[in-house]
Design a protein around this motif. Structure first.
Motif, PDB file in Angstrom:
ATOM      1  N   ALA A   1       0.782  -1.239   0.237  1.00 26.81           N
ATOM      2  CA  ALA A   1       0.257   0.181  -0.127  1.00 26.81           C
ATOM      3  C   ALA A   1       0.984   1.070   0.369  1.00 26.81           C
ATOM      4  CB  ALA A   1      -0.669   0.265   1.064  1.00 26.81           C
ATOM      5  N   ARG A   2       2.079   1.285   1.341  1.00 25.51           N
ATOM      6  CA  ARG A   2       2.871   2.694   0.937  1.00 25.51           C
ATOM      7  C   ARG A   2       3.191   2.732  -1.111  1.00 25.51           C
ATOM      8  NH1 ARG A   2       4.176   0.754   5.651  1.00 25.51           N
ATOM      9  NH2 ARG A   2       6.116  -0.359   4.853  1.00 25.51           N
ATOM     10  N   ALA A   3       4.153   1.863  -1.395  1.00 23.51           N
ATOM     11  CA  ALA A   3       4.009   1.651  -2.491  1.00 23.51           C
ATOM     12  C   ALA A   3       3.307   2.118  -3.881  1.00 23.51           C
ATOM     13  CB  ALA A   3       5.037   0.331  -2.777  1.00 23.51           C
ATOM     14  N   GLN A   4       2.107   1.732  -3.295  1.00 23.69           N
ATOM     15  CA  GLN A   4       1.095   2.229  -4.390  1.00 23.69           C
ATOM     16  C   GLN A   4       0.469   3.892  -3.939  1.00 23.69           C
ATOM     17  OE1 GLN A   4      -1.524   0.042  -6.011  1.00 23.69           O
ATOM     18  NE2 GLN A   4       0.080  -2.174  -5.662  1.00 23.69           N
ATOM     19  N   ASP A   5       0.593   4.730  -2.679  1.00 24.84           N
ATOM     20  CA  ASP A   5       0.058   5.488  -2.391  1.00 24.84           C
ATOM     21  C   ASP A   5      -1.205   5.234  -1.479  1.00 24.84           C
ATOM     22  OD1 ASP A   5       3.095   7.168  -2.484  1.00 24.84           O
ATOM     23  OD2 ASP A   5       2.325   7.455  -4.515  1.00 24.84           O
ATOM     24  N   ILE A   6      -1.074   4.341  -0.957  1.00 25.01           N
ATOM     25  CA  ILE A   6      -2.313   4.387  -0.527  1.00 25.01           C
ATOM     26  C   ILE A   6      -3.134   4.050   0.902  1.00 25.01           C
ATOM     27  CG2 ILE A   6      -3.838   2.117  -0.609  1.00 25.01           C
ATOM     28  CD1 ILE A   6      -2.974   1.154  -3.052  1.00 25.01           C
TER      29      ILE A   6
END
Length: 461
Positions: free
Chosen positions: A198-203
């Motif tokens: 999620a962090r990698a996708q800015d979620i």
């Protein structure tokens, strides 16, 4: 040509420069069932995707849950199954966590070859409803909640699904470990990977809890000022949870009711409206008096709920979730700080006043849910709908006789097909596509001889 979605080549170039390790990309178009359909392209193809889009067959938006063509949508041979052009959705180009070799992902929307929006694309229907409200000086904000089950790869002796054992140490539990923090620790390696993805996708994935059934969990998302972004968050988070669960040897299940004796999984949408100055128009001007805007919005949602239920409960299994005292609503009721109603006004700071829309199962398409919710709010405001009296106490015992709900999936399909409101909310083309697909799926279920048929009738009749 200039991208009609608003994507830019500079975004792709910057991404490739920042991520030299990524070799391929999932390009993902979301259909009416919320299924991601598309292709995997190689790294050298990404710039071309941003320059000219990617041809995809029009029939990709006319498929049922199994991937079969539904000719009644008018999107198959009526159109010669010709190609349209899918374009990247801005700011959805992201790396995928844990893939080997490294891959990225970008969400897509479908347009005609001349750049006109393809009117059976669910996300573009939400874009239209956001624009309708923006023309009135209103801007919807929101967030979805994601409930789901983590299931074992094998069925039990009777062929039923069963909760997954803890991925940390293999410990099993058949108990309803609701809000148990220690139980969550057993899934810590999986949730750590979910949060990393999620962090990698800015979620903005936030709180995780153990929910009200064995193997059931909930992830919340941070509130977004842009409801389009909130819907994109939910789409991408579901893909993350499914992929990371698979890597840990368990199955993430987004059926509304996978286990008959336990609660089903919802996808609650929290929604509010801001004016051009950023003020929450649902907030009451003085303490103890509800904002008329909030009441009219509730009225629109309650008044259109029956004909909209196919959007919120789109599958045969969806209707197994609506059971009294199951935390799933069974009537078009509203109340304050009350989880037995369909439309809940959460307690809290007046400035953060919002509506929690509770009917949708986690198997629903968040783009269609948000589209329908916004259209209902818009109708309620325009026509000053009265939501009726607040439900207090046990809403399961009271119900709402003013808005009778469909009894089952077939009635919901019939109500949706006949609904002028839903036709206006989704647009005529998407309305036809959606209801045709649902009717085709109904016929598929109706003609299937199930294991239950054999259990009930094989030796008895």
């Amino acid at each position: 040509m200039i991208s009609p979605s608003g994507s830019t080549i500079d975004e792709a170039k910057a991404f490739l420069e920042a991520h030299p390790e990524i070799e391929a990309f999932d390009i993902v178009l979301i259909d009416v069932n919320g299924i991601g359909r598309g292709k995997i392209i190689r790294r050298h193809e990404l710039i071309g995707l941003y320059k000219g889009g990617r041809h995809l067959p029009i029939s990709i938006l006319g498929l049922d849950i199994t991937g079969e063509d539904v000719h009644e949508t008018g999107l198959i041979w009526d159109q010669g199954d010709g190609d349209l052009r899918a374009w990247p959705i801005p700011f959805t180009l992201k790396p995928l966590h844990g893939t080997n070799p490294p891959r990225g992902q970008v969400l897509m929307s479908m347009f005609h070859l001349d750049g006109a929006p393809m009117t059976s694309d669910p996300r573009l229907a939400l874009v239209r409803q956001v624009e309708v409200l923006a023309a009135k000086g209103l801007h919807p904000a929101g967030a979805f909640e994601l409930e789901f089950f983590l299931l074992a790869g094998e069925r039990d002796a009777e062929g039923r699904v069963q909760p997954a054992n803890a991925v940390l140490d293999g410990r099993s539990s058949g108990k309803t470990e609701v809000y148990s923090v220690d139980h969550l620790h057993g899934m810590e390696p999986l949730f750590s990977d979910i949060y990393a993805a999620a962090r990698a996708q800015d979620i903005p994935a936030e709180t995780v809890i153990s929910e009200y059934a064995p193997g059931q969990y909930e992830l919340t998302l941070h509130y977004r000022k842009d409801i389009l972004q909130a819907a994109d968050d939910l789409i991408m988070l579901k893909r993350i949870v499914r992929a990371q669960a698979r890597r840990h040897g368990v199955t993430a299940c987004f059926m509304a009711k996978p286990i008959e004796k336990y609660a089903g999984s919802g996808m609650h949408l929290h929604v509010s409206l801001q004016d051009d100055a950023g003020n929450n128009v649902f907030a009451e001007a003085q303490q103890g008096t509800w904002s008329p805007t909030l009441l009219h919005a509730l009225g629109g949602l309650a008044g259109t709920m029956a004909e909209s239920m196919l959007v919120f409960a789109p599958h045969a299994n969806s209707w197994r979730r609506f059971v009294s005292q199951s935390y799933a609503p069974i009537a078009a009721t509203w109340g304050v700080n009350n989880r037995s109603v369909a439309l809940r006004v959460p307690a809290g700071d007046t400035n953060n006043r919002r509506i929690e829309h509770r009917p949708s199962g986690v198997d629903a398409n968040p783009y269609l849910v948000a589209t329908t919710v916004l259209a209902a709010i818009s109708k309620g405001l325009a026509e000053q709908f009265d939501p009726g009296p607040e439900t207090t106490g046990n809403g399961y015992e009271q119900g709402n006789t003013d808005h009778s709900m469909p009894a089952d999936w077939r009635q919901a399909i019939e109500a949706a097909k006949a609904s002028e409101f839903l036709k206006h909310a989704l647009g005529e083309d998407l309305h036809r596509t959606f209801t045709a697909i649902k009717y085709a799926e109904l016929l598929r279920v109706a003609r299937t001889v199930s294991e239950l048929d054999y259990h009930l009738y094989l030796h008895e009749v």
